[in-house]
Design an enzyme around this catalytic site. Structure first.
Site, short mmCIF file in Angstrom:
data_model
loop_
_atom_site.label_atom_id
_atom_site.label_comp_id
_atom_site.label_asym_id
_atom_site.label_seq_id
_atom_site.Cartn_x
_atom_site.Cartn_y
_atom_site.Cartn_z
N CYS A 295 -5.47 -11.84 8.27
CA CYS A 295 -4.46 -12.89 8.25
C CYS A 295 -5.13 -14.27 8.32
CB CYS A 295 -3.46 -12.82 9.40
SG CYS A 295 -2.53 -11.29 9.47
N ARG B 242 -8.15 -13.74 3.21
CA ARG B 242 -7.87 -13.15 4.52
C ARG B 242 -6.63 -12.25 4.52
NH1 ARG B 242 -10.97 -15.61 8.34
NH2 ARG B 242 -9.77 -14.59 9.95
N TRP C 247 -1.93 -10.04 6.46
CA TRP C 247 -2.48 -8.74 6.10
C TRP C 247 -1.88 -7.80 7.12
CZ3 TRP C 247 -5.72 -4.98 8.31
CH2 TRP C 247 -6.24 -4.04 7.41
N ASN D 239 -2.80 -14.56 13.94
CA ASN D 239 -3.77 -13.66 13.33
C ASN D 239 -4.34 -12.79 14.45
OD1 ASN D 239 -5.92 -12.42 12.01
ND2 ASN D 239 -7.25 -14.23 12.17
N GLY D 240 -4.00 -11.50 14.43
CA GLY D 240 -4.51 -10.63 15.50
C GLY D 240 -3.48 -9.56 15.83
N GLU E 92 -24.20 1.14 -2.11
CA GLU E 92 -23.55 -0.12 -2.45
C GLU E 92 -22.91 -0.05 -3.85
OE1 GLU E 92 -22.43 -2.76 -1.36
OE2 GLU E 92 -22.50 -4.26 -2.95
N LYS F 23 -18.89 -0.53 -4.43
CA LYS F 23 -18.37 -1.62 -5.25
C LYS F 23 -17.43 -1.10 -6.32
CE LYS F 23 -19.17 -4.21 -3.43
NZ LYS F 23 -19.74 -4.93 -2.31
N GLU G 181 -14.04 0.08 -4.58
CA GLU G 181 -13.11 -0.94 -4.09
C GLU G 181 -12.55 -1.82 -5.20
OE1 GLU G 181 -14.50 -3.90 -1.25
OE2 GLU G 181 -16.49 -3.83 -2.10
N HIS H 294 -28.35 19.52 -2.42
CA HIS H 294 -27.75 20.21 -1.26
C HIS H 294 -26.23 20.16 -1.30
CE1 HIS H 294 -31.71 20.72 0.45
NE2 HIS H 294 -31.95 19.49 0.02
N LYS I 21 -10.70 -9.60 3.13
CA LYS I 21 -12.08 -10.05 3.13
C LYS I 21 -12.75 -9.85 4.48
CE LYS I 21 -15.78 -12.08 1.54
NZ LYS I 21 -16.69 -11.17 0.82
#
Ligand code: M6R
Length: 608
Positions: free
Chosen positions: A2, A29, A72, A98-99, A481, A485, A488, A504, A603
């Site tokens: 947020c 955010r 968010w 925010n929280g 990585e 990428k 997402e 394996h 983010k």
């Protein structure tokens, strides 16, 4: 998660414009819903990003103060009724948050018993009702607001207003960042400095457990229990324009194209090639302590944790200090063995990732030296660690982290050289590393010239639904990585795996429809990776290889090749990831996905 923004001014402003403008810098955010409030014009809310809110805005939304929020979602669906700002029963107290309020159920029950009714399912709304309750006995808004804040448990960055006292904003911080901007006859508040920069460069960061009362002419800071706090303003030097897209369609592409500069800026002024040394000013105060360190634990999340993994290999191979990488969310809960000869090092772009921050706090509690390898200057991790190394990668806006990753790898390479020279790495070996680091930005620029090839390969594999990424040693991290990428940004199934580990289990998935991206630079493990590529081809799996310039043999092994220039082994992940970032970007674009805003992600993850 947020984003919050607010302002109070004596200068006439179009409040709607100022608030929406502020939110547009904070969209990384969260973008589930957006809302604004001014005491003069009221509230407007919309589901979706700030642009949806803008379309709903009535003309002439005026006010000399106001608050705004991007959500968010955590408690309650992303609906208009759950969008912030939230208010009390009478629509007098308004706030953005925010929280997470951890004790909201218990407070809600108490407030409901006192006759309060609620319009949303959010934890945030109860704060407005709590203030309303306190206003019954305490007519001063700021005092009532602070009394209410003292009752909540959890994390918060809050900005709050009261219709009867319209020029005042009460802000508070516990675990979620809050920055105050100081202008001429005006004050601002935000989750980070980016929306403030177009108004002023002078800022004050609030600490956990502090509240501030903003009016156009003043910003008084207090501890939650009431003691006043004196804190001088800091001047921000970076440019607001750097946070804009600069002509690229997406921040992700812009930021990949900034990877060369990011690496350059991370090393800038720090390499002393002739002496095979680095100068890390941020570590000067702990230089002696670092000499005593017997073990390093790197804590991080997501992409930053993969940078840490490559960092572990760098430090162990060259500085010969035992290193472990801990996913920050695990570290917090697994009772790790830490003592005063351990250094706990956080790797984080935002410097606000809650799990990483808590891991650092845990390390501190157990007596470790704590360091931060962080991009966001003045962020909580940067401020709470004993010392650190800033990335200087510039603001990263896209949810998919790209330029921060190459900067993190670069900073870890600098850190390796720093530690190595403390522990017997020779000038010659130091020189080789320093010179290779210096040459990296130009090598990355070489890769940019090959973008068309990468785009062509991304197009060729457009229909694939699954990908395996394999790599060894330094490029095990690159495999993880590359896979993350792609996941997402494209929502396809992608797995990273050690090339040697493939036999394996992962190999069972391979057939002609399941491509593998093999990271196979000409390094000490090339031959091994080449045989793994062969094993995949034998099972009819298509292979895209990342290989070093001049390797002609790989064309016989792989179906497609993305070439990278030569560098020393420990720096290969910095080059090998660039084509993978471009591949992920172009692969996602074919699907029409807005790569800057992957679904369900934000983010900076400031919740557990
Ligand atoms: O800000 P941080 O570096 O602490 O963030 C850590 C992760 O949340 C972040 O790297 C995340 O995995 C990215 N979305 C990956 O692209």
């Amino acid at each position: 998660m947020c984003g919050i923004f607010g302002f109070t001014t004596e200068n006439a402003k179009n409040a709607g414009e100022v608030l929406i403008d502020g939110l547009s810098s904070l969209e990384y955010r969260g973008y589930d819903s957006a809302g604004i409030f001014t005491p003069e014009s009221g509230a407007v809310k919309a589901v979706g990003p700030a642009s949806h809110l803008k379309r709903k805005m009535p003309a002439g939304f005026f006010g000399r103060s106001g608050i705004a929020h991007l959500r968010w979602a955590t408690h309650g669906e992303p609906t208009e009724e759950n969008a912030h700002p939230h208010t009390d029963c009478e629509g007098e107290v308004w706030l953005v948050h925010n929280g997470i309020v951890e004790n909201f159920k218990e407070l809600k029950t108490k407030l409901a018993a006192a006759g309060h009714t609620f319009a949303s399912q959010t934890d945030t709304e109860i704060i407005a009702h709590l203030v309303e309750e306190h206003l019954k006995t305490e007519p001063d808004f700021a005092k009532a607001a602070i009394a209410a804040i003292n009752e909540i448990r959890g994390t918060y960055g809050i900005a709050m207003q009261y219709r009867a006292d319209p020029s005042k904003i009460v802000v508070a911080r516990m675990g979620s960042p809050v920055v105050i901007g100081i202008g001429e006859h005006e004050r601002f508040v935000a989750s980070d400095p980016s929306p403030i920069l177009r108004h002023t460069r002078d800022v004050v960061y609030l600490e956990d457990g502090e509240v501030a009362i903003l009016t156009p002419e003043s910003h008084e800071i207090y501890k939650l229990h009431g003691a006043p706090v004196e804190r001088a303003a800091e001047r921000i030097e970076w440019d607001a324009a750097a946070a804009q897209r600069g002509g690229y369609e997406h921040f992700m592409l812009k930021e990949i194209m900034e990877e060369a500069d990011a690496v350059r800026n991370t090393s800038l002024g720090r390499l002393i090639e002739k002496e095979g040394m680095v100068k890390l000013g941020g570590l000067e105060s702990v230089e002696e302590k670092l000499k005593q360190v017997k073990r390093i634990i790197l804590v991080a999340c997501g992409t930053a944790s993969y940078a840490a993994l490559a960092g572990e290999y760098m430090i162990e191979e060259h500085a010969r200090i035992p290193v472990e990488v801990d996913i920050a969310s695990e570290f917090r809960y697994r009772t790790p063995v830490i003592n005063d000869d351990t250094a706990v090092v956080a790797v984080s772009q935002s410097g606000e990732t809650l799990d990483t921050l808590e891991a650092i706090r845990e390390g501190k509690r157990r007596g470790a030296l704590t360091l931060g390898i962080v991009n966001a200057v003045g962020s909580t991790i940067a401020r709470e660690t004993d010392a650190g190394v800033y990335l200087h990668a510039g603001p990263e806006i896209s949810v998919a982290s790209t330029k921060a990753y190459v900067s993190q790898l670069t900073a870890l390479a600098l850190f390796t050289l720093f530690l190595g020279r403390q522990r017997g790495v020779s000038i010659e070996e130091g020189r080789v590393i320093a010179e290779a680091l210096k040459a990296l930005p130009e090598r990355i620029e070489e890769i940019y010239k090959r973008t068309k090839d990468i785009q062509r390969i991304a197009k060729k594999y457009a229909d694939a639904r699954d990908f395996l990424f394999i790599g060894r040693k330094y490029n095990l991290a690159t495999a993880f990585e590359g896979a993350l990428k792609l996941k997402e940004t494209s929502y396809v199934h992608a797995e990273g795996c050690g090339a040697g580990e493939m036999k394996h289990g992962h190999l069972a998935m391979i057939d002609e429809h399941f491509p593998t991206v093999a990271i196979a630079p000409s390094d000490s493990v090339y031959e091994k990776t080449a045989s793994n590529i062969q094993e995949i081809r034998t099972r009819k799996g298509p292979v895209i290889a990342i290989a070093t310039d001049g390797n002609e043999e790989i064309k016989e092994l792989a179906n497609d090749v993305m070439y990278i220039p030569k560098t020393i082994d420990m720096l290969t992940p910095i080059l090998a990831v660039v084509p993978l970032h471009l591949f992920a970007y172009y692969f996602a674009r074919q699907k029409g996905i807005n790569v800057d805003r992957p679904r369900n992600l934000a983010k900076s993850v400031t919740v557990e």
